[in-house]
Design a protein around this motif. Structure first.
Motif, short mmCIF file in Angstrom:
data_model
loop_
_atom_site.label_atom_id
_atom_site.label_comp_id
_atom_site.label_asym_id
_atom_site.label_seq_id
_atom_site.Cartn_x
_atom_site.Cartn_y
_atom_site.Cartn_z
N VAL A 4 5.82 -28.45 9.69
CA VAL A 4 5.09 -28.65 11.20
C VAL A 4 5.83 -28.18 11.88
N ARG A 5 6.97 -28.46 11.90
CA ARG A 5 7.88 -27.41 12.52
C ARG A 5 7.28 -25.97 12.62
N SER A 6 6.97 -25.17 11.86
CA SER A 6 6.81 -24.05 11.92
C SER A 6 5.61 -24.04 12.45
N HIS A 7 4.72 -25.13 12.71
CA HIS A 7 3.30 -24.89 13.34
C HIS A 7 3.58 -25.18 14.76
N VAL A 8 4.59 -26.15 14.82
CA VAL A 8 4.91 -26.12 15.95
C VAL A 8 5.45 -25.17 16.61
N ILE A 9 6.86 -25.01 16.43
CA ILE A 9 7.09 -23.56 16.57
C ILE A 9 6.51 -22.67 17.26
N SER A 10 5.50 -21.82 16.75
CA SER A 10 4.79 -20.80 16.91
C SER A 10 3.73 -21.57 18.16
N SER A 11 3.44 -23.20 17.95
CA SER A 11 2.29 -23.64 19.40
C SER A 11 2.84 -22.91 20.04
N LEU A 12 3.95 -23.41 20.56
CA LEU A 12 5.47 -24.37 21.82
C LEU A 12 4.87 -22.37 22.18
N GLU A 13 6.25 -21.70 21.17
CA GLU A 13 6.46 -19.96 21.94
C GLU A 13 5.12 -19.23 22.05
N SER A 14 3.70 -19.71 21.58
CA SER A 14 2.35 -19.14 22.30
C SER A 14 2.35 -19.28 23.51
N LEU A 15 2.95 -20.46 23.77
CA LEU A 15 2.81 -21.43 25.16
C LEU A 15 3.54 -21.06 25.96
N GLY A 16 4.59 -20.20 25.74
CA GLY A 16 5.53 -19.20 26.53
C GLY A 16 6.76 -20.07 26.65
N TYR A 17 6.93 -21.02 24.98
CA TYR A 17 8.54 -21.67 26.05
C TYR A 17 9.60 -20.73 25.42
N ARG A 18 10.61 -21.50 24.92
CA ARG A 18 11.93 -21.27 24.04
C ARG A 18 12.51 -22.11 23.29
N VAL A 19 12.56 -21.70 22.48
CA VAL A 19 12.47 -22.72 20.85
C VAL A 19 13.65 -23.02 20.19
N MET A 40 -7.29 -25.92 30.56
CA MET A 40 -6.42 -24.45 30.15
C MET A 40 -4.91 -25.46 29.69
N ALA A 41 -4.65 -25.06 28.78
CA ALA A 41 -3.62 -25.21 28.47
C ALA A 41 -2.09 -24.49 29.66
N PRO A 42 -1.63 -25.50 30.06
CA PRO A 42 -0.11 -25.47 30.53
C PRO A 42 0.20 -24.56 30.15
N ARG A 43 1.55 -24.07 31.05
CA ARG A 43 2.42 -22.83 30.00
C ARG A 43 3.58 -23.57 30.24
N GLY A 44 4.81 -22.55 29.98
CA GLY A 44 6.34 -22.70 30.73
C GLY A 44 7.14 -21.96 30.18
N LYS A 45 8.43 -21.90 30.44
CA LYS A 45 9.63 -21.04 30.21
C LYS A 45 10.91 -22.00 29.32
N GLU A 46 10.24 -23.17 30.17
CA GLU A 46 11.43 -23.36 29.02
C GLU A 46 11.86 -24.02 28.66
N ALA A 47 13.30 -24.55 28.20
CA ALA A 47 13.30 -24.19 26.50
C ALA A 47 13.40 -26.05 25.92
N VAL A 48 12.92 -25.81 24.96
CA VAL A 48 12.43 -27.33 24.11
C VAL A 48 13.03 -26.87 23.00
N LEU A 49 14.07 -28.06 22.59
CA LEU A 49 14.57 -28.83 21.63
C LEU A 49 13.63 -28.91 20.90
N VAL A 50 13.40 -28.31 19.23
CA VAL A 50 12.46 -29.44 18.23
C VAL A 50 12.48 -29.98 17.17
N VAL A 51 12.62 -31.00 16.70
CA VAL A 51 13.50 -32.46 16.00
C VAL A 51 12.45 -32.61 14.93
N GLU A 52 12.50 -32.05 13.46
CA GLU A 52 11.26 -32.17 13.24
C GLU A 52 11.46 -32.51 11.34
N ASP A 53 11.72 -32.60 10.65
CA ASP A 53 11.87 -32.61 9.12
C ASP A 53 10.98 -32.36 8.22
#
Ligand SMILES: Nc1ncnc2c1ncn2[C@@H]1O[C@H](COP(=O)(O)OP(=O)(O)OP(=O)(O)O)[C@@H](O)[C@H]1O
Ligand SMILES: [Mg+2]
Length: 642
Positions: free
Chosen positions: A532-547, A515-528
């Motif tokens: 990759v950025r858009s992929h990370v954003i959608s993955s993290l958001e789908s896990l419940g995080y604020r991005v 089971m992929a662990p989830r969360g609600k915290e805010a994550v600052l993604v830094v990616e040039d």
């Protein structure tokens, strides 16, 4: 004879004596000097009147001087002659006491029935000096030739060897006596051997020189049939009108070897840079492909037929990622997290894995050092290297055989591994994989580490196994060597820097959690990279995080300075814009000390402050990654105690 004629004879004889270049002296049977010509005066430095009537022994140095009376007495009594009628080399004594070598011939005559002796004296001083000079110069020449580091060989105009110095003996493996008198052809491999007679004949006829007076690089043939490259310079000299040729031979083997090794090292470096760059870009692409395929697969849960397609994409992307990972390893750009590895334990653990992986007919043996050996390296990469080596060994033993893994600790100095294999002096752990399979011929051996070099059929080998091992060893400040004999087997030896003791327990990497662990915290993604950025954003958001997103370090710092307080900084290590991931994390922590950090990268660049290695405690997610891994690592980072 008339008195007038007798007068003439007398004056002519006097002229002979007075003008002779040689000394002429007459003594009586008691040694008294009766005649002392001008040449004698010049040689001995006495005037005639000083000597006439005196005993001749005054002109001799000791011990002849003291022995002379007895000698003459003996002669008078017994008639025994030692020098008379013979002539020999003796020493004369000058007025000033100096001695000089002279050739003395003595004849006997009679005057009034009493014997007199005529001595003819030739001064040998100059001839002796010339002989000595010649002897010395010959000796010096011989010393030069005998002790020369370079080979010196002398041949006559027909190519017959006249001289062969000790350096030649060492170079060619022949003793001088085995070659002298033979034709110099014997030292040349074909086809030069057969051309040489014609070459010399042509030179004698036309004077057309190809090598004489010039020198060039040629190949020489040893007694044992092997060849070596040499620089040959040939000079011509004349001996009694005939040409003789002097060859000076400088062995080029060592220089050639160094040149080849340098070229090989440069090639590996170039290929490494090229493939490293490509692999890095591919990794980014694969990250996107893998992520999207996974997202599709999840959404297509209800459509078994379509989900299958998405899974195929994900699997292919993962295989691609494995390849690029090996390329990155080769180009020494993979992320290593070195820890002190208990190599005995690691090898023994791998035994289990290998028994399951390898064919039944492979007899796996493990012989570890009796005492524990610790190496400083990345454990996962070491396992992967050993697996690659074991698979190579298995491939080399299609009919089965023995595969042996050994560990030992050894001390190396820069020359230990032979010329061209650079290694820093120090203690190393060697982990060695040996098989008794097909072995490698020289050509395969020379290229084995090159990426994409394989002798296996299409689809069987990518030619990246040994490249990965090579890059891993180098990046770990170690080395790798191959010893192989065709038909007998191969031994690949990895040298890794020894570590003092176990710094921390090596952690097993768990790849997938159910089971992929989830969360609600805010994550600052830094990616040039936008993909990759858009992929990370959608993955993290789908896990419940604020991005929150930033495309480089400067932008991220700006956000933090203006008050943004994410719980986690998830940053790429290598980014344009002058601030890399490490620097960003450091500065961000001064602004927000409680900030957690997770790094991600395809590879660490040389420009990073800690060049090849990463703080082993830094949390790192290697690209490309599956969503499950991202989820797990993000959670891990957030849950880390401060
Ligand atoms: N143990 C061995 N015995 C004999 N030959 C070997 C051995 N290991 C490697 N080789 C030779 O070196 C070549 C390169 O090896 P490498 O591991 O880099 O690539 P590969 O095994 O061909 O492909 P890959 O490892 O990527 O699947 C091999 O194709 C083989 O010819
Ligand atoms: Mg291989």
């Amino acid at each position: 004879m008339s008195p007038a004629r007798s007068q003439h004879v007398q004056s002519r004889l006097q002229a002979v004596v007075d003008t002779a270049v040689d000394g002429v002296m007459v003594i009586d049977a008691f040694g008294a000097v009766l005649m002392f010509n001008p040449a004698c005066e010049r040689m001995f430095g006495y005037r005639a009147e000083d000597v006439l009537g005196q005993n001749v022994k005054m002109l001799m140095p000791e011990p002849y001087q003291s022995g002379h009376d007895a000698y003459l007495r003996n002669y008078r009594e017994s008639g025994e002659r030692k020098i008379i009628g013979i002539g020999r080399e003796v020493l004369g004594r000058k007025k000033n006491g100096a001695t000089f070598p002279m050739d003395l011939s003595v004849g006997e005559a009679f005057e009034d029935d009493r014997p007199i002796f005529v001595g003819i004296i030739r001064d040998l001083t100059e001839r002796k000096a010339a002989e000595k000079a010649l002897r010395e110069s010959a000796e010096r020449m011989r010393a030069v030739v005998e002790t020369a580091v370079d080979g010196v060989i002398l041949i006559d105009a027909f190519g017959n060897i006249l001289m062969f110095n000790p350096a030649c003996e060492r170079l060619f493996g022949y003793k001088a006596r085995e070659v002298i008198g033979h034709n110099v052809r014997m030292l040349m491999p074909s086809p030069y051997r057969d051309e040489h007679d014609a070459y010399i004949a042509n030179y004698r006829k036309t004077g057309e020189a190809k090598i004489i007076g010039i020198g060039r690089e040629v190949t020489a043939l040893r007694k044992d049939g092997s060849t070596f490259p040499m620089d040959l310079s040939v000079g011509e000299a004349k001996q009694e009108g005939e040409s003789i040729f002097v060859g000076v031979i400088h062995d080029l083997s060592a220089r050639k070897r160094t040149e080849e090794q340098l070229a090989q090292a440069q090639k590996m470096e170039t290929v490494g840079q090229l493939s490293g760059g490509i692999a890095h870009d591919f990794n980014n692409l694969l990250t996107v492909i893998l992520g999207n395929a996974e997202a599709l697969s999840i959404r297509l849960k209800a459509r078994e037929d379509l989900r299958h397609l998405a899974d195929n994409i994900a699997n292919a992307a993962e295989r691609g990622a494995q390849l690029t990972q090996r390329l990155l390893a080769f180009s020494r750009r993979q992320i290593l997290q070195p820890t002190a590895i208990d190599c005995n334990a690691l090898v023994e653990n791998m035994q289990v894995l290998l028994r399951r992986t390898l064919r039944e007919d492979i007899d796996l043996r493990v012989a570890v050092a009796p005492q524990p050996v610790f190496a400083l390296a990345d454990a996962a990469q070491l396992e992967s290297a050993l697996l690659n080596l074991a698979l190579n060994a298995q491939d080399a033993m299609p009919k089965g055989g023995a595969l042996t893994l050994t560990t030992e600790e050894i001390e190396l100095d820069p020359d230990s591994l032979g010329p061209g294999v650079d290694v820093r002096a120090g203690r190393y752990v060697s982990v060695c994989v040996t098989d008794d399979g097909s072995g490698m011929d020289a050509e395969t051996l020379a290229r084995a580490f090159e990426p994409f070099f394989t002798t296996k059929e299409v689809g069987k080998g990518s030619g990246l196994g040994l490249s990965m091992v090579y890059g891993f060893a180098k990046q770990s400040n170690g080395q790798v060597t191959i010893y192989s004999e065709p038909g007998l087997g191969t031994s690949v030896r990895l040298y890794l820097p020894a570590a003092d003791a176990e710094a921390e327990p090596t952690q097993q990497r768990q790849l997938d959690l159910p089971m992929a662990p989830r969360g609600k915290e805010a994550v600052l993604v830094v990616e040039d990279d936008a993909f990759v950025r858009s992929h990370v954003i959608s993955s993290l958001e789908s896990l419940g995080y604020r991005v929150m997103i930033a495309s480089d370090g400067r932008e991220a710092l700006g956000m933090l300075q203006s008050g943004a307080r994410p719980a986690l900084l998830f940053t790429d290590v290598v980014m344009p814009g002058g601030i890399n991931g490490w620097q960003l994390a450091e500065e961000a922590r001064t602004l927000a000390p409680e900030l957690k950090v997770l790094f991600t990268s395809g590879y660490p660049l040389e420009s990073l402050t800690s060049r090849d290695q990463v703080d082993p405690n830094a949390l790192m997610l290697t690209k490309p990654y599956r969503k499950a891994e991202l989820a797990r690592r993000v959670r891990e980072a957030l849950d880390e105690p401060d």
